[in-house]
Design a protein around this motif. Structure first.
Motif, PDB file in Angstrom:
ATOM      1  N   CYS A 148       0.808  -1.203   0.000  1.00 15.72           N
ATOM      2  CA  CYS A 148       0.000   0.000   0.000  1.00 15.72           C
ATOM      3  C   CYS A 148       0.850   1.265   0.000  1.00 15.72           C
ATOM      4  O   CYS A 148       0.470   2.268   0.594  1.00 15.72           O
ATOM      5  CB  CYS A 148      -0.949  -0.001   1.198  1.00 15.72           C
ATOM      6  N   ASN A 178      -4.948  -2.899 -12.946  1.00 12.60           N
ATOM      7  CA  ASN A 178      -5.869  -1.990 -12.258  1.00 12.60           C
ATOM      8  C   ASN A 178      -7.277  -2.211 -12.803  1.00 12.60           C
ATOM      9  O   ASN A 178      -7.619  -1.706 -13.882  1.00 12.60           O
ATOM     10  CB  ASN A 178      -5.464  -0.534 -12.438  1.00 12.60           C
ATOM     11  N   LEU A 219      -2.656   5.458  -5.151  1.00  8.21           N
ATOM     12  CA  LEU A 219      -2.265   4.118  -4.728  1.00  8.21           C
ATOM     13  C   LEU A 219      -2.279   3.243  -5.973  1.00  8.21           C
ATOM     14  O   LEU A 219      -3.310   3.086  -6.609  1.00  8.21           O
ATOM     15  CB  LEU A 219      -3.254   3.580  -3.693  1.00  8.21           C
ATOM     16  N   ARG A 274      -2.716   0.455  -8.504  1.00 11.57           N
ATOM     17  CA  ARG A 274      -3.705  -0.599  -8.631  1.00 11.57           C
ATOM     18  C   ARG A 274      -5.005  -0.269  -7.899  1.00 11.57           C
ATOM     19  O   ARG A 274      -5.902  -1.088  -7.828  1.00 11.57           O
ATOM     20  CB  ARG A 274      -3.168  -1.966  -8.171  1.00 11.57           C
ATOM     21  N   GLY A 275      -5.096   0.950  -7.349  1.00 11.67           N
ATOM     22  CA  GLY A 275      -6.275   1.339  -6.599  1.00 11.67           C
ATOM     23  C   GLY A 275      -7.193   2.257  -7.380  1.00 11.67           C
ATOM     24  O   GLY A 275      -6.914   2.671  -8.519  1.00 11.67           O
ATOM     25  N   THR A 297      -6.006  -1.983  -0.547  1.00 15.38           N
ATOM     26  CA  THR A 297      -6.219  -0.794  -1.374  1.00 15.38           C
ATOM     27  C   THR A 297      -7.481  -0.028  -0.995  1.00 15.38           C
ATOM     28  O   THR A 297      -7.494   1.203  -1.054  1.00 15.38           O
ATOM     29  CB  THR A 297      -6.303  -1.190  -2.858  1.00 15.38           C
ATOM     30  N   ASP A 356      -7.515   3.949  -0.259  1.00 11.12           N
ATOM     31  CA  ASP A 356      -8.259   4.808  -1.178  1.00 11.12           C
ATOM     32  C   ASP A 356      -9.310   5.628  -0.444  1.00 11.12           C
ATOM     33  O   ASP A 356      -9.578   6.778  -0.823  1.00 11.12           O
ATOM     34  CB  ASP A 356      -8.933   3.961  -2.265  1.00 11.12           C
TER      35      ASP A 356
END
Length: 529
Positions: free
Chosen positions: A85, A365, A386, A388-389, A442, A446
């Motif tokens: 993260c 993602n 972040l 892949r968030g 994530t 987020d």
């Protein structure tokens, strides 16, 4: 006998009160469970059961056999969670004064969270300050300004730092016995003060560009002076590192100003020159700014050349890298792509390559397609993302949606193929296909980065816990019983007595057997007790 007598004394009002109370209690539990699940992503009853009841039932004996191993495992998992993260500065972050603040003026909403702005304050302290700032009054003021939470206090401190540099130091030089000539010497301007004003006080991009140009003059002078002294000690090395960060930041933001003002070719040249001058500062991800500007120019060959350098197995990936690669592959086939024709004749080699590139991007993602396909509304991107968030997906789609729309059929190809990624990864939390398993942390990060009015995209979707479904069913069932008992008291009373009689039948049977076995005098004494 006693049970049957008790049941016969119950009136329909009792059953109405019983079912109504049960419905109310289960409804309150359902509301609390739902709120807890929405906030923390887990069931409260399930969490309490795992935390408190499992140890009592001996569910942790296996894990507690080796305390040292478990403690090491916990620390390793914590480190892994932190590394997964890691929050990155958004390469395409907007200008606070000219863009974020204007949004607040128009809508009354705050596009940036306190957590996001606090991360930016930490970045500013890392890049724009050093231990020797106390030697220069203006830098000492700016060191405090970067830690200041109030925007107006920061802006006032920046103006104060610039005013200090306007003070002229006068040195007496006696040339004639009867007169004295004053030599005027100007102190160097404070580049970081101009940066703060350009970022937060300027209300337009044009104003910000003027201030960044002034910052460039001051920053370039400081950089050249510290470059000559960098090998004279650790203090000078720290100053040179700080001055390098300041200069790179200013040049990058000037290039972004040019891109915002429509001078895209100029912006591309500035970015290329910056990457050549400071090739080791890849951590700033300037190539992502370059990719976006080249896509605006539709210079797809140059985009492919940049991707060939940065889309390498040894380098960290990003949504910009993966989705730009997918866009270039889709561009070769999207204008003639038809789902019906592809299902009849099969996919060609070029189409297969495009679909595989889309699957790769979506696996990295999975939040991006809904924004590109406008299935979910966009908001202003945060200052930090972040990877892949959802925050990275917003930052990518905010600037690249226009590039996908410009390529004919690219969004249609994405629409037809992106969901196939999830069939390739049967359980994304534990397995990955082309990348490491999708991080489970994530969603929490987020929610800290994105404003409260935005509905955070969650992947994979959490299934409703069993206890929420159970309490919902219990609440509905008891509410229905209460309603029927109120409307048809006599009929429901008959059903209730029959149900309770059936329920207590085994108990009555056991009691009769006990009475037949035990002496009547002993049984009489027991019942009296």
């Amino acid at each position: 006998f006693h049970v049957s007598m008790f049941l016969n004394t119950l009136t329909p009002k009792f059953y109405v009160a019983l079912t109504g109370t049960s419905s109310l209690i289960s409804g309150l539990i359902l509301i609390f469970e739902w709120w807890y699940f929405r906030k923390y992503g887990t069931s409260f009853i399930e969490q309490v059961s795992v935390s408190h009841l499992r140890p009592l039932l001996g569910g942790v004996d296996n894990n507690s056999s080796n305390n040292s191993n478990s403690s090491n495992g916990d620390s390793d998992s914590n480190r892994q969670s932190v590394s997964e993260c890691k929050v990155w500065r958004n390469p395409l972050n907007l200008f606070r004064g000219a863009e974020y603040n204007r949004y607040t003026w128009v809508t009354g909403r705050e596009p940036l969270t306190y957590y996001d702005m606090n991360l930016s304050a930490q970045d500013h302290q890392t890049f724009f300050t050093c231990d020797s700032d106390h030697l220069r009054p203006a830098d000492a003021i700016m060191q405090k300004a970067w830690r200041e939470r109030n925007p107006q206090a920061r802006i006032s401190a920046a103006h104060e730092a610039l005013e200090i540099n306007e003070i002229r130091s006068r040195v007496e030089v006696p040339l004639i016995a009867s007169s004295t000539i004053w030599e005027i010497k100007l102190l160097p301007k404070c580049a970081t003060a101009y940066i703060l004003l350009a970022e937060e006080e300027a209300t337009t991009i044009a104003e910000a560009e003027k201030l960044f140009k002034q910052a460039l003059k001051a920053g370039d002078g400081c950089y050249r002076r510290s470059q000559q002294l960098q090998h004279h000690g650790s203090q000078y090395e720290a100053q040179h590192r700080r001055d390098t960060n300041v200069l790179v930041y200013i040049k990058r933001r000037l290039a972004m100003c040019a891109r915002r003002l429509g001078r895209t070719r100029e912006a591309v040249k500035m970015m290329r020159d910056l990457m050549k001058e400071f090739p080791l500062l890849s951590m700033f991800n300037i190539h992502e700014n370059l990719l976006e500007a080249l896509l605006e120019l539709q210079a797809y060959a140059d985009v492919q050349a940049v991707l060939a350098k940065y889309d390498d197995i040894s380098l960290p990936k990003s949504a910009t890298i993966c989705y730009t690669a997918a866009l270039l592959k889709a561009r070769a086939v999207s204008d003639k792509f038809s789902p019906e024709a592809a299902s009849r004749r099969g996919l060609s080699t070029a189409e297969m390559n495009a679909v595989e590139a889309i699957h790769r991007a979506v696996e990295f993602n999975p939040h991006v397609p809904k924004y590109l396909l406008e299935m979910k509304s966009l908001i202003l991107p945060p200052e930090h993302i972040l990877k892949r968030g959802d925050s990275e997906a917003i930052a990518y789609a905010f600037f690249h949606l226009a590039h996908w729309k410009r390529v004919e059929g690219a969004l249609n190809l994405l629409h037809c193929t992106w969901e196939g990624t999830f069939r390739m990864i049967p359980y994304p939390l534990e397995k990955g296909h082309l990348f490491y398993p999708y991080p489970i942390c994530t969603e929490t990060a987020d929610r800290e980065l994105l404003p409260s009015f935005h509905e955070v995209s969650v992947y994979p979707k959490k299934e409703l816990p069993f206890f929420i479904l159970f309490t919902a069913g219990l609440c509905s069932f008891t509410a229905m019983l209460a309603l029927l008992t109120h409307q048809f008291p006599e009929l429901m009373g008959v059903f209730a007595k029959a149900f309770l009689s059936t329920l207590f039948a085994p108990l009555n049977f056991v009691m009769e057997k006990v009475e037949s076995i035990l002496p009547s005098s002993l049984w009489h004494q027991l019942t009296r007790i």
